[in-house]
Design an enzyme around this catalytic site. Structure first.
Site, short mmCIF file in Angstrom:
data_model
loop_
_atom_site.label_atom_id
_atom_site.label_comp_id
_atom_site.label_asym_id
_atom_site.label_seq_id
_atom_site.Cartn_x
_atom_site.Cartn_y
_atom_site.Cartn_z
CD GLU A 245 21.11 -34.27 -18.46
OE1 GLU A 245 21.11 -35.04 -19.67
OE2 GLU A 245 21.95 -34.63 -17.53
CE LYS A 263 28.33 -36.49 -20.70
NZ LYS A 263 28.28 -36.80 -19.19
#
Length: 447
Positions: A245, A263
């Site tokens: 990420e 997410k």
């Protein structure tokens, strides 16, 4: 550092090139060899400035980052994104300097650590070439720094260390405790206190006698490559990360900004058919899409604090990215920095990352503090800030923090899940186990 010298070199695998220096204080490997956008890896050694920042004042801390970087200087047009500058590690609890939350700090780790590197090696995985990069106040000084970096490739190879399983690898709390925490958070969401919170579990253990953290990094690089893998050896400490990420980045123009929050997660399937089914299930999941969208909105708001009005936009929503152990739902938000703003301003506006806190961010962090101890480096950020104004950073998920003591190396690693109104406690617990699985295998344990 007004001058920059680039020297083109023959390809060598960055992990193997780094291995001879793995136990050297401040030795750094930023490895980007798998996943979306992976291309450039960096090796750096012997920083000329190191600073364990301890002022407990965010404004002064970020001013120190500007001091260490110095004035912005031109980049080489043919060079990689990072052409020398400052590398920094921000622990999660640095957030307490931005908002007084009373967070308990990890006594082993600094809230902020900075190191300035004048000489680096940049590995281009696409072109299979290496560039030695040197910075200096004169052309002669930059050439000497580049030559010094080029010489690192001449170090003799070090074969991978062979070691057995870690002595221990166990959850810090029983699975039932995590499920109870999820139920508590869903109740608080139902009461209107928050919309989402990322609640984590921790695993701790100790490496076998004679084993070192870089052996774990080597295993991860071979089995589970990711765009933000990293190994940083600090005195008595080490970070091993295989994060997928990006937190926030600034382009070579010094103005364009990007964040890519993750997410939504599914495990990889046992075969191609099951894998495709799980991927499609993630993409179609109303729960995961809502969870992702909440964090996209949060990051849009954070970026808007330092970006030109009207420039913040969601350019990619709900993309699926696949890694060795999991599929992720990823979105991309971009913006244009206000004139006069820099990486320090961007960090101050956005830290800690929205994807590992929740919404609203401050209240979510208070809820998290009620269920967890110090996170330390986990869910903080590892970043580089170039002398030329470019910047990139990761969210330190899929990360193990190592501390050296008289018995060798002990470690702690965490994995979290975003809890929303309809979260199922068992499903969220299983998600944390899927996320920790690759790191657990590299450590020689099981989740």
């Amino acid at each position: 550092m007004r001058h920059v010298t680039l020297q083109s070199l023959t390809w060598r695998d960055p992990v193997e090139a780094f291995a001879p220096f793995a136990e050297e204080p401040f030795a750094l490997l930023l490895l980007s060899a798998g996943g979306a956008g992976a291309r450039w890896s960096y090796l750096a050694r012997a920083p000329n400035i190191t600073d364990r920042v301890t002022t407990a004042d965010a404004d002064r801390d970020f001013h120190r980052l500007r001091q260490v970087l110095g004035r912005t200087v031109p980049r080489h047009p043919d060079g990689p994104p990072f052409q020398g500058g400052v590398v920094g590690l921000i622990a999660y609890e640095f957030a307490d300097r931005l908002e007084r939350l009373g967070l308990t700090r990890d006594p082993d780790w600094p809230d902020l650590f900075l190191a300035r590197f004048h000489a680096i090696l940049a590995f281009d995985h696409a072109a299979r070439t290496v560039q030695a990069i040197g910075r200096g106040e004169t052309s002669g000084a930059s050439a000497k720094a580049a030559a010094r970096a080029a010489a690192w490739l001449d170090a003799p190879s070090v074969p991978p260390a062979l070691f057995g399983p870690s002595i221990t690898f166990q959850s810090d709390a029983p699975a039932e405790a995590y499920e109870a925490a999820v139920r508590n958070v869903t109740a608080r969401i139902a009461a209107g206190e928050i919309f989402q919170a990322n609640i984590a579990r921790a695993w701790s253990g100790r490496l076998a006698a004679g084993a070192a953290p870089f052996a774990v990094m080597r295993r991860l690089a071979a089995a589970s490559p990711a765009p933000f893998c990293a190994y940083w050896r600090l005195p008595g400490l080490a970070i091993v990360s295989h994060s997928p990420e990006r937190f926030v980045a600034i382009g070579a123009d010094g103005r364009s900004v990007e964040t890519r929050p993750i997410k939504g997660t599914r495990s990889r399937g046992a075969d191609a058919r099951e894998d495709e089914r799980l991927k499609n299930e993630l993409l179609a999941s109303a729960k995961d899409r809502a969870e992702n969208l909440m964090i996209v909105d949060l990051m849009r708001n954070d970026l808007a604090r330092v970006c030109e009005p009207g420039s913040v936009a969601t350019t990619d929503l709900f993309a699926v990215e696949s890694y060795a152990a999991v599929h992720h739902l990823v979105s991309t938000v971009t913006g244009v920095l206000h004139s006069g703003c820099d990486a320090a301003d961007l960090l101050a506006a956005t830290f800690p990352p929205g994807s590992i806190t929740g919404a609203p961010k401050i209240q979510a962090m208070k809820v998290i503090a009620g269920h967890e101890g110090p996170r330390g480096p986990w869910c903080g950020s590892l970043f580089w800030a170039g002398f030329d104004g470019a910047f990139d950073s990761s969210v330190l998920i899929r990360t193990a923090a190592f501390v050296e003591d008289t018995r060798g190396w002990r470690f702690r690693a965490c994995a979290g899940a975003g809890i929303v109104a309809d979260s199922d406690p068992v499903a969220e617990r299983l998600e944390t186990e899927a996320k920790i699985a690759g790191l657990a295998r590299a450590l020689g344990g099981r989740p």
